[in-house]
Motif scaffolding. Structure first.
Motif, PDB file in Angstrom:
ATOM      1  N   VAL A 219       0.716  -1.196   0.303  1.00 43.44           N
ATOM      2  CA  VAL A 219      -0.202   0.393  -0.163  1.00 43.44           C
ATOM      3  C   VAL A 219       1.065   1.757  -0.138  1.00 43.44           C
ATOM      4  CG1 VAL A 219      -1.637   1.965   1.658  1.00 43.44           C
ATOM      5  CG2 VAL A 219      -2.099  -1.359   0.994  1.00 43.44           C
ATOM      6  N   LYS A 220       1.814   1.192   0.174  1.00 44.20           N
ATOM      7  CA  LYS A 220       3.263   2.364   0.957  1.00 44.20           C
ATOM      8  C   LYS A 220       3.309   2.758  -0.892  1.00 44.20           C
ATOM      9  CE  LYS A 220       6.754   4.045   2.985  1.00 44.20           C
ATOM     10  NZ  LYS A 220       8.919   3.748   3.872  1.00 44.20           N
ATOM     11  N   GLU A 221       4.365   1.588  -1.441  1.00 42.74           N
ATOM     12  CA  GLU A 221       4.527   1.521  -3.439  1.00 42.74           C
ATOM     13  C   GLU A 221       3.144   2.435  -3.430  1.00 42.74           C
ATOM     14  OE1 GLU A 221       8.135  -1.755  -2.965  1.00 42.74           O
ATOM     15  OE2 GLU A 221       5.477  -2.420  -2.813  1.00 42.74           O
ATOM     16  N   ARG A 254     -11.448   3.816  -0.452  1.00 44.32           N
ATOM     17  CA  ARG A 254     -12.776   2.585  -0.154  1.00 44.32           C
ATOM     18  C   ARG A 254     -11.567   1.466   1.213  1.00 44.32           C
ATOM     19  NH1 ARG A 254     -14.877   4.053  -5.005  1.00 44.32           N
ATOM     20  NH2 ARG A 254     -12.986   3.631  -6.164  1.00 44.32           N
ATOM     21  N   MET A 255     -10.303   1.618   0.564  1.00 52.82           N
ATOM     22  CA  MET A 255      -9.674   0.486   1.537  1.00 52.82           C
ATOM     23  C   MET A 255     -10.029   0.860   2.672  1.00 52.82           C
ATOM     24  SD  MET A 255      -5.142   0.209   1.157  1.00 52.82           S
ATOM     25  CE  MET A 255      -5.272   2.152   1.795  1.00 52.82           C
ATOM     26  N   LEU A 256      -9.570   2.472   2.879  1.00 56.19           N
ATOM     27  CA  LEU A 256      -9.394   3.063   4.044  1.00 56.19           C
ATOM     28  C   LEU A 256     -10.767   2.725   5.580  1.00 56.19           C
ATOM     29  CD1 LEU A 256      -7.494   6.083   3.748  1.00 56.19           C
ATOM     30  CD2 LEU A 256      -6.783   4.021   5.451  1.00 56.19           C
ATOM     31  N   GLU A 257     -11.884   2.741   4.277  1.00 56.16           N
ATOM     32  CA  GLU A 257     -12.791   2.411   5.170  1.00 56.16           C
ATOM     33  C   GLU A 257     -13.430   0.953   5.425  1.00 56.16           C
ATOM     34  OE1 GLU A 257     -15.996   4.166   2.869  1.00 56.16           O
ATOM     35  OE2 GLU A 257     -15.833   6.234   2.113  1.00 56.16           O
ATOM     36  N   ASN A 258     -13.207   0.072   4.116  1.00 58.65           N
ATOM     37  CA  ASN A 258     -12.995  -1.089   4.227  1.00 58.65           C
ATOM     38  C   ASN A 258     -12.256  -2.542   5.173  1.00 58.65           C
ATOM     39  OD1 ASN A 258     -15.524  -0.929   2.638  1.00 58.65           O
ATOM     40  ND2 ASN A 258     -14.434  -0.746   1.152  1.00 58.65           N
ATOM     41  N   THR A 261      -7.277  -2.894   9.484  1.00 52.68           N
ATOM     42  CA  THR A 261      -5.242  -3.016   9.108  1.00 52.68           C
ATOM     43  C   THR A 261      -4.989  -3.184   6.987  1.00 52.68           C
ATOM     44  OG1 THR A 261      -3.926  -3.649  10.104  1.00 52.68           O
ATOM     45  CG2 THR A 261      -5.027  -5.901   9.470  1.00 52.68           C
ATOM     46  N   ILE A 262      -4.172  -2.337   7.131  1.00 56.64           N
ATOM     47  CA  ILE A 262      -3.753  -1.913   6.295  1.00 56.64           C
ATOM     48  C   ILE A 262      -2.402  -2.600   5.834  1.00 56.64           C
ATOM     49  CG2 ILE A 262      -5.608  -0.535   5.190  1.00 56.64           C
ATOM     50  CD1 ILE A 262      -2.771   1.634   4.679  1.00 56.64           C
ATOM     51  N   GLU A 263      -1.514  -2.555   6.559  1.00 58.00           N
ATOM     52  CA  GLU A 263      -0.321  -3.391   6.716  1.00 58.00           C
ATOM     53  C   GLU A 263       0.235  -4.260   5.583  1.00 58.00           C
ATOM     54  OE1 GLU A 263      -1.428  -2.875   9.703  1.00 58.00           O
ATOM     55  OE2 GLU A 263      -0.461  -1.233  10.582  1.00 58.00           O
TER      56      GLU A 263
END
Length: 322
Positions: A219-221, A254-258, A261-263
Motif C-alpha cells: 500500500v505504501k508503494e 474505499r480501502m480505508l473504509e473497508n 488494518t492495511i499493513e
C-alpha cells in the motif's frame, strides 16, 4: 402618438421576418442553383466572391465557409476590383457577385470587365430586373419582401438571405465532394475544433507520467506512486506490461473504509479489476465520451494490449476538448 413595441416583440418580429426570408429563398432554388454547384465542382480555378457594402461583408463570410469546407475561394471587394484587384482573377475562376439591387455604380462598372475576361458570372441578386441579373450567366435569387428595418432601409433580411444561400451552396459542395471529418481537420488544425478532429488519446498520454506498479506492491508503494505522478491513479501491470487493474484515489478511500488494518494489503487486493481504457490512436474526444459515460476522471491508454499511459480529465480541459 404611436405606441412603441416592446424590446422583446421587436426582436421576435425581426427574427420572424428573417426566418420568412430564408424560407422564401428556399422556394427559389431551381436549375440555376444546381448549375452553379456543378460549375464550381468542375471548375479548375477558384471561386471569386465579390460585393459592396453589407453584401461585401456577407461575401467574406461565404469565402471563409467555402475555404473551410474544401472549395478554394477568394474575396474581392467590388470597389477595389476596378482599381487594380481585377488582377487576382484567373482564366478558370468563377465569379459570384452579391448585390441586393444589382444596380450599384461599382457593379455596373465591374460586370462588363468580368464579361470581357470570359469568366462565368453568377449573380446572387435580389432584383431580377437589375443590371446584374440581366448580365449574369446564372442567377441565385435572394429576393426579399421587405427588410426587417422598420424603415425598409438597413440591409437585414436581404443579407440574411444571402448568408443562408451561401451556406446552402457550401454544404451542397461539401456533400458532393464527400468532404469528411478528416478533410475538415486539415483545414481546422487550430483551436478546440481542430483538436477534436485530430488530437489522439496517445498524444495526451505522452504528456503525462506513466505511473505503474506490480500486483505485489505494498500500500505504501501504491501511495508513493500515485502521489509522485499527480494523476490520481496508478496502473497495475504484469511482467509483459499488460494491465491487470487500476488503483485510483477513490480506491484508496474505499480501502480505508473497508479494512481495519492495511499493513499486509497488496495492490492486487484493492485494485479495480475491470478498468476503462482506450487505444492510443483513438481520438481524444472519444476518451472524453468514455470518461463522461462512466463518471470517472482517469482513463488508461493502451497500445494494442499493453499499457501506454493515463489520460486525466484535466488534460482534456486543458486542451479545450470539453
Amino acid at each position: 402618438m404611436k405606441s412603441k413595441k416592446s424590446i422583446t416583440q421587436s426582436a421576435v418580429d425581426t427574427l420572424g421576418l428573417e426566418a420568412a426570408a430564408i424560407l422564401n429563398v428556399a422556394k427559389n432554388i431551381n436549375s440555376d442553383f444546381e448549375k452553379v454547384v456543378s460549375g464550381i465542382l468542375n471548375c479548375n480555378g477558384r471561386v471569386i466572391v465579390t460585393g459592396i457594402g453589407k453584401s461585401a461583408i456577407i461575401a467574406q463570410k461565404i469565402v471563409a465557409t467555402f475555404n473551410s469546407t474544401g472549395t478554394p475561394a477568394i474575396f474581392m471587394h467590388a470597389a477595389d476590383a476596378i482599381h487594380g484587384d481585377l488582377g487576382m482573377i484567373q482564366q478558370n475562376d468563377i465569379v459570384i457577385c452579391l448585390s441586393k439591387s444589382g444596380n450599384t455604380p461599382e457593379i455596373k462598372v465591374l460586370i462588363p470587365l468580368l464579361k470581357t475576361s470570359g469568366n462565368i458570372l453568377i449573380g446572387m441578386v435580389g432584383e431580377l430586373n437589375s443590371y446584374l441579373a440581366q448580365h449574369a450567366d446564372l442567377i441565385l435569387n435572394t429576393s426579399v419582401e421587405k427588410e426587417a428595418c422598420p424603415h425598409n432601409l438597413a440591409p437585414t433580411t436581404s443579407t440574411t438571405a444571402q448568408l443562408a444561400l451561401g451556406d446552402a451552396l457550401a454544404i451542397c459542395l461539401l456533400e458532393c465532394r464527400d468532404f469528411n471529418e478528416s478533410d475538415f481537420a486539415k483545414y481546422h488544425p487550430g483551436g478546440a475544433l481542430g483538436k477534436k478532429l485530430y488530437l489522439k488519446a496517445g498524444d495526451l498520454a505522452l504528456s503525462n507520467e506513466k505511473p505503474h506498479i506490480k500486483r505485489s506492491a505494498s500500500v505504501k508503494e501504491v501511495l508513493i506512486e500515485i502521489s509522485k505522478n499527480r494523476l490520481g491513479a496508478v496502473a497495475v501491470i504484469d511482467d509483459e506490461n499488460q494491465i491487470l487493474g487500476v488503483i485510483t484515489d477513490g480506491d484508496i478511500r474505499r480501502m480505508l473504509e473497508n479494512y481495519t488494518t492495511i499493513e499486509n494489503l497488496k495492490a492486487e487486493d484493492i485494485m479495480g479489476k475491470s478498468p476503462k481504457s482506450i487505444q492510443f490512436d483513438a481520438l481524444a474526444v472519444e476518451a472524453l465520451e468514455i470518461i463522461r459515460q462512466n463518471n470517472i476522471t482517469q482513463l488508461l491508454v493502451l497500445q494494442q494490449n499493453t499499457y501506454f499511459g493515463i489520460i486525466h480529465l484535466h488534460d482534456l480541459l486543458k486542451e479545450g476538448i470539453v
